[in-house]
Design a protein around this motif. Structure first.
Motif, PDB file in Angstrom:
ATOM      1  N   VAL A 107       0.858  -1.186   0.000  1.00 24.13           N
ATOM      2  CA  VAL A 107       0.000   0.000   0.000  1.00 24.13           C
ATOM      3  C   VAL A 107       0.894   1.235   0.000  1.00 24.13           C
ATOM      4  O   VAL A 107       1.762   1.387   0.862  1.00 24.13           O
ATOM      5  N   ASP A 108       0.674   2.135  -0.970  1.00 22.71           N
ATOM      6  CA  ASP A 108       1.586   3.260  -1.185  1.00 22.71           C
ATOM      7  C   ASP A 108       1.106   4.587  -0.615  1.00 22.71           C
ATOM      8  O   ASP A 108       1.885   5.538  -0.522  1.00 22.71           O
ATOM      9  N   GLY A 109      -0.182   4.690  -0.288  1.00 19.42           N
ATOM     10  CA  GLY A 109      -0.686   5.972   0.176  1.00 19.42           C
ATOM     11  C   GLY A 109      -1.946   5.823   1.003  1.00 19.42           C
ATOM     12  O   GLY A 109      -2.527   4.740   1.112  1.00 19.42           O
ATOM     13  N   LEU A 110      -2.375   6.955   1.574  1.00 21.22           N
ATOM     14  CA  LEU A 110      -3.594   6.977   2.381  1.00 21.22           C
ATOM     15  C   LEU A 110      -4.815   7.317   1.542  1.00 21.22           C
ATOM     16  O   LEU A 110      -5.829   6.631   1.593  1.00 21.22           O
ATOM     17  N   HIS A 111      -4.715   8.401   0.783  1.00 17.29           N
ATOM     18  CA  HIS A 111      -5.876   8.904   0.053  1.00 17.29           C
ATOM     19  C   HIS A 111      -5.449   9.322  -1.346  1.00 17.29           C
ATOM     20  O   HIS A 111      -4.692  10.275  -1.509  1.00 17.29           O
ATOM     21  N   ARG A 112      -5.937   8.614  -2.343  1.00 23.16           N
ATOM     22  CA  ARG A 112      -5.512   8.901  -3.708  1.00 23.16           C
ATOM     23  C   ARG A 112      -5.860  10.325  -4.133  1.00 23.16           C
ATOM     24  O   ARG A 112      -5.107  10.967  -4.871  1.00 23.16           O
ATOM     25  N   SER A 113      -7.008  10.847  -3.676  1.00 21.74           N
ATOM     26  CA  SER A 113      -7.405  12.195  -4.074  1.00 21.74           C
ATOM     27  C   SER A 113      -6.504  13.258  -3.456  1.00 21.74           C
ATOM     28  O   SER A 113      -6.491  14.402  -3.900  1.00 21.74           O
ATOM     29  N   VAL A 114      -5.722  12.880  -2.445  1.00 16.43           N
ATOM     30  CA  VAL A 114      -4.802  13.817  -1.799  1.00 16.43           C
ATOM     31  C   VAL A 114      -3.364  13.560  -2.247  1.00 16.43           C
ATOM     32  O   VAL A 114      -2.663  14.466  -2.689  1.00 16.43           O
ATOM     33  N   GLY A 115      -2.934  12.296  -2.146  1.00 15.14           N
ATOM     34  CA  GLY A 115      -1.546  11.965  -2.448  1.00 15.14           C
ATOM     35  C   GLY A 115      -1.301  11.446  -3.849  1.00 15.14           C
ATOM     36  O   GLY A 115      -0.149  11.369  -4.293  1.00 15.14           O
ATOM     37  N   GLY A 116      -2.360  11.057  -4.553  1.00 15.20           N
ATOM     38  CA  GLY A 116      -2.216  10.626  -5.936  1.00 15.20           C
ATOM     39  C   GLY A 116      -1.734   9.201  -6.139  1.00 15.20           C
ATOM     40  O   GLY A 116      -1.537   8.776  -7.278  1.00 15.20           O
ATOM     41  N   LYS A 117      -1.565   8.436  -5.063  1.00 18.80           N
ATOM     42  CA  LYS A 117      -1.064   7.066  -5.198  1.00 18.80           C
ATOM     43  C   LYS A 117      -2.219   6.097  -5.478  1.00 18.80           C
ATOM     44  O   LYS A 117      -3.242   6.122  -4.798  1.00 18.80           O
ATOM     45  N   GLU A 118      -2.032   5.233  -6.458  1.00 24.40           N
ATOM     46  CA  GLU A 118      -3.080   4.301  -6.868  1.00 24.40           C
ATOM     47  C   GLU A 118      -3.456   3.347  -5.739  1.00 24.40           C
ATOM     48  O   GLU A 118      -4.633   3.135  -5.449  1.00 24.40           O
TER      49      GLU A 118
END
Length: 402
Positions: free
Chosen positions: A307-318
């Motif tokens: 898992v690469d991020g928390l929130h895609r709409s904030v950090g952009g990670k898929e």
């Protein structure tokens, strides 16, 4: 500002309905000529080429423009949190022609189909439910998980919709043919609840839920299925709870997400506790919010492999916990919701499932290691929430009996 909000809401409802029918995004949503003509009169600025005709593309572009402007001002967009509800919900009774007052035979005739499930001999559950897109991942995964655990879990009977159209209130109005659905009942669940045996009813929550939106379902179900139990999901933290849209994921600390989760818990705990005074031992929580808070804590500790991020709409990670501003779950997290549903309904830890679970995933994500973490999180969330009706001792009993 109110007019802008109404326009965004009107378009959002159409998009939500389209999503519930399997249309992937607003770019492909179909608006009627009547809708477009009405919006053109209300919002002439949306007609970019000034040809006197509003196209679907222009409507979507205008909506996106308003949403971007709101975001730039630090405002949240997405599902409407303020909306009007028919005042007759406060009346002593629903309109006299409501389906809930008809006989089982009349309700079945009105819908045309009754779904029934044979009585299981292995402890598997016969389940009905309403809900929206936040419930869909769990609804899809639950049967697969239960079957892997050795239960002959049959398909759930659900009546769902996108956003507000999947709320318990909306579905009650639609099924009964009352208020905005006057004379047009769609008693998909009422027909089967009143003519067949069921063990569980599940709901997804929605903004501004009131006790009467659930009490009507409870009373109707108990009339025909006195042993049935009810489960309400408390969803999970959403960005609208923040004062403004985060500039980066650094603002989404474990403490911040935990605070947001506590707010969710408080909202639905009071509702469920009240119901348990009225209907002892009947209403429970599906602690999906607790599970996502625990997942966020694990992410911050580096314990969610892949898992690469928390929130895609904030950090952009898929590969993030959440994939969009509304708060839909990110890739693979449908399993976590499914495990929470399974652990709550069956009182068993998904960690005890030995065989492979056929989720039908095309990729190797989530990995076996991440899936194992999801199972741990789900059980921890369920046994640590007193409103789930499940305790750690239930797992011990299962091990002894197996």
């Amino acid at each position: 500002m109110l007019a802008r909000t109404r326009f965004a809401f009107a378009l959002w409802v159409v998009v939500a309905l389209s999503a519930s029918l399997g249309i992937p995004n607003q770019a492909t949503a179909q608006y009627s000529e009547q809708q477009l003509a009405k919006w053109l009169k209300q919002f002439p600025a949306a007609d970019v080429d000034r040809d006197g005709r509003l196209t679907a593309a222009e409507a979507n572009a205008y909506r996106s423009k308003l949403m971007k402007q709101d975001r730039a001002g630090g405002k949240q967009s997405g599902a409407p949190r303020e909306f009007s509800v028919d005042p007759r919900w406060k009346d002593e009774r629903f309109p006299s022609d409501a389906m809930c007052y008809r006989s089982p035979q009349e309700i079945a005739k009105a819908y045309g189909t009754v779904t029934s499930r044979p009585k299981p001999d292995d402890g598997s559950l016969r389940i009905v439910g309403t809900g929206h897109s936040f419930m869909a991942p769990g609804y899809g995964c639950l049967p697969k998980i239960a079957r892997a655990a050795g239960f002959n879990q049959q398909t759930l009977l659900t009546h769902t919709g996108g956003g507000i159209t999947g709320s318990a209130r909306y579905k009650w109005e639609q099924e009964n043919g009352i208020f905005e659905f006057a004379g047009q009942p769609v008693p998909k669940l009422l027909a089967s609840i009143s003519n067949a045996n069921w063990d569980v009813m599940m709901w997804g929550p929605y903004f501004n839920d009131q006790p009467e939106y659930y009490r009507c379902w409870i009373d109707f179900c108990l009339r025909y299925n006195p042993d049935i139990k009810f489960y309400l999901s408390d969803a999970w933290p959403q960005l609208y709870q923040l004062e403004k849209f985060p500039s980066s994921e650094a603002e989404l600390t474990a403490a911040t997400i935990a605070r947001m989760g506590k707010e969710r818990h408080t909202t639905y705990a009071s509702l469920i506790e009240m119901f348990n005074q009225e209907y002892p031992g009947k209403v429970f929580v599906l602690p999906t919010s607790d599970a996502m808070v625990l997942a966020a804590e694990r992410y911050h500790r580096g314990e969610l492999p892949g898992v690469d991020g928390l929130h895609r709409s904030v950090g952009g990670k898929e590969r993030s916990l959440w994939r969009d501003e509304l708060g839909h779950l990110g890739p693979g997290f449908d399993r976590l919701e499914g495990y929470v549903f399974y652990a709550t309904l069956y009182g068993r830890s998904p960690e005890l499932i030995d065989g492979p679970i056929e989720f039908g995933d095309a990729s190797d994500f989530p990995s076996v290691e991440l899936d194992r973490v999801f199972r741990q999180i789900a059980w921890q969330a369920v046994v640590n929430n007193p409103l789930s009706g499940v305790t750690a001792s239930d797992e011990v009993d299962v091990i002894k009996n197996d």
